[in-house]
Design a protein around this motif. Structure first.
Motif, PDB file in Angstrom:
ATOM      1  N   ALA A 211       0.832  -1.207   0.000  1.00  0.00           N
ATOM      2  CA  ALA A 211       0.000   0.000   0.000  1.00  0.00           C
ATOM      3  C   ALA A 211       0.867   1.257   0.000  1.00  0.00           C
ATOM      4  O   ALA A 211       0.621   2.205  -0.759  1.00  0.00           O
ATOM      5  CB  ALA A 211      -0.938  -0.004   1.207  1.00  0.00           C
TER       6      ALA A 211
ATOM      7  N   TYR B  94       2.573   1.630  -3.360  1.00  0.00           N
ATOM      8  CA  TYR B  94       1.597   2.072  -4.355  1.00  0.00           C
ATOM      9  C   TYR B  94       1.388   3.583  -4.250  1.00  0.00           C
ATOM     10  O   TYR B  94       1.371   4.287  -5.266  1.00  0.00           O
ATOM     11  CB  TYR B  94       0.268   1.335  -4.158  1.00  0.00           C
TER      12      TYR B  94
ATOM     13  N   SER C 271     -10.827   8.671 -11.721  1.00  0.00           N
ATOM     14  CA  SER C 271     -10.531   7.277 -12.060  1.00  0.00           C
ATOM     15  C   SER C 271      -9.400   6.739 -11.189  1.00  0.00           C
ATOM     16  O   SER C 271      -9.450   5.594 -10.725  1.00  0.00           O
ATOM     17  CB  SER C 271     -10.145   7.157 -13.529  1.00  0.00           C
TER      18      SER C 271
ATOM     19  N   PHE D 262      -8.692   7.764  -8.201  1.00  0.00           N
ATOM     20  CA  PHE D 262      -9.253   7.590  -6.864  1.00  0.00           C
ATOM     21  C   PHE D 262      -9.984   6.251  -6.743  1.00  0.00           C
ATOM     22  O   PHE D 262      -9.810   5.513  -5.772  1.00  0.00           O
ATOM     23  CB  PHE D 262     -10.198   8.746  -6.532  1.00  0.00           C
ATOM     24  N   VAL D 263     -10.794   5.934  -7.747  1.00  0.00           N
ATOM     25  CA  VAL D 263     -11.544   4.672  -7.736  1.00  0.00           C
ATOM     26  C   VAL D 263     -10.584   3.478  -7.806  1.00  0.00           C
ATOM     27  O   VAL D 263     -10.747   2.491  -7.074  1.00  0.00           O
ATOM     28  CB  VAL D 263     -12.571   4.644  -8.887  1.00  0.00           C
TER      29      VAL D 263
ATOM     30  N   SER E 161      -7.481   3.414  -6.829  1.00  0.00           N
ATOM     31  CA  SER E 161      -6.777   3.347  -5.551  1.00  0.00           C
ATOM     32  C   SER E 161      -7.647   2.724  -4.472  1.00  0.00           C
ATOM     33  O   SER E 161      -7.168   1.924  -3.659  1.00  0.00           O
ATOM     34  CB  SER E 161      -6.327   4.745  -5.120  1.00  0.00           C
ATOM     35  N   ALA E 162      -8.931   3.073  -4.443  1.00  0.00           N
ATOM     36  CA  ALA E 162      -9.840   2.479  -3.454  1.00  0.00           C
ATOM     37  C   ALA E 162      -9.932   0.968  -3.653  1.00  0.00           C
ATOM     38  O   ALA E 162      -9.927   0.205  -2.682  1.00  0.00           O
ATOM     39  CB  ALA E 162     -11.217   3.124  -3.560  1.00  0.00           C
ATOM     40  N   ALA E 163      -9.978   0.532  -4.906  1.00  0.00           N
ATOM     41  CA  ALA E 163     -10.053  -0.899  -5.190  1.00  0.00           C
ATOM     42  C   ALA E 163      -8.766  -1.613  -4.762  1.00  0.00           C
ATOM     43  O   ALA E 163      -8.815  -2.678  -4.121  1.00  0.00           O
ATOM     44  CB  ALA E 163     -10.314  -1.135  -6.679  1.00  0.00           C
TER      45      ALA E 163
ATOM     46  N   MET F 151      -6.460  -0.581  -2.544  1.00  0.00           N
ATOM     47  CA  MET F 151      -6.321  -0.543  -1.087  1.00  0.00           C
ATOM     48  C   MET F 151      -7.314  -1.488  -0.420  1.00  0.00           C
ATOM     49  O   MET F 151      -6.988  -2.152   0.568  1.00  0.00           O
ATOM     50  CB  MET F 151      -6.508   0.876  -0.549  1.00  0.00           C
ATOM     51  N   GLY F 152      -8.525  -1.562  -0.949  1.00  0.00           N
ATOM     52  CA  GLY F 152      -9.501  -2.501  -0.419  1.00  0.00           C
ATOM     53  C   GLY F 152      -8.991  -3.929  -0.507  1.00  0.00           C
ATOM     54  O   GLY F 152      -9.124  -4.712   0.437  1.00  0.00           O
TER      55      GLY F 152
END
Length: 98
Positions: free
Chosen positions: A11, A14, A44, A46-47, A49-51, A53-54
């Motif tokens: 993380a 990244y 895009s 942000f999305v 990165s959320a995926a 990190m999730g």
């Protein structure tokens, strides 16, 4: 303890990679102010990165939960978050040193 460290390190790496790429690209494209592509790209990113990190934070704990190993799942998640918090602390300290 090695697996949580690897996930938290992934993380942090990244984030370092994304910041480096964004800074490099933004310095190359300074004349592109006002275009709709920049907000689309940032949202895009942000999305994405959320995926990512999730996945890094939740994949192993969810796997452990499916195996009815709730206690291990909670401890694994806590270790990943705790180790990542240490990386955040290092980043914060670097702000004052650099």
């Amino acid at each position: 303890m090695q697996k949580p460290f690897l996930y938290a390190s992934g993380a942090a790496l990244y984030i370092i990679f994304i910041v480096f790429v964004v800074q490099t690209v933004s310095s190359l494209l300074e004349s592109q102010n006002g275009t709709i592509i920049i907000p689309m790209t940032m949202l895009s990113l942000f999305v994405l990165s959320a995926a990512i990190m999730g996945f890094l934070f939740l994949s192993e704990p969810l796997y452990l939960l499916t195996k009815n190993r709730k206690r291990e799942a909670i401890f694994f998640f806590a270790k990943v978050v705790g180790i990542f918090a240490c990386f955040v602390a290092v980043f914060a300290i670097l702000i004052f040193l650099i």
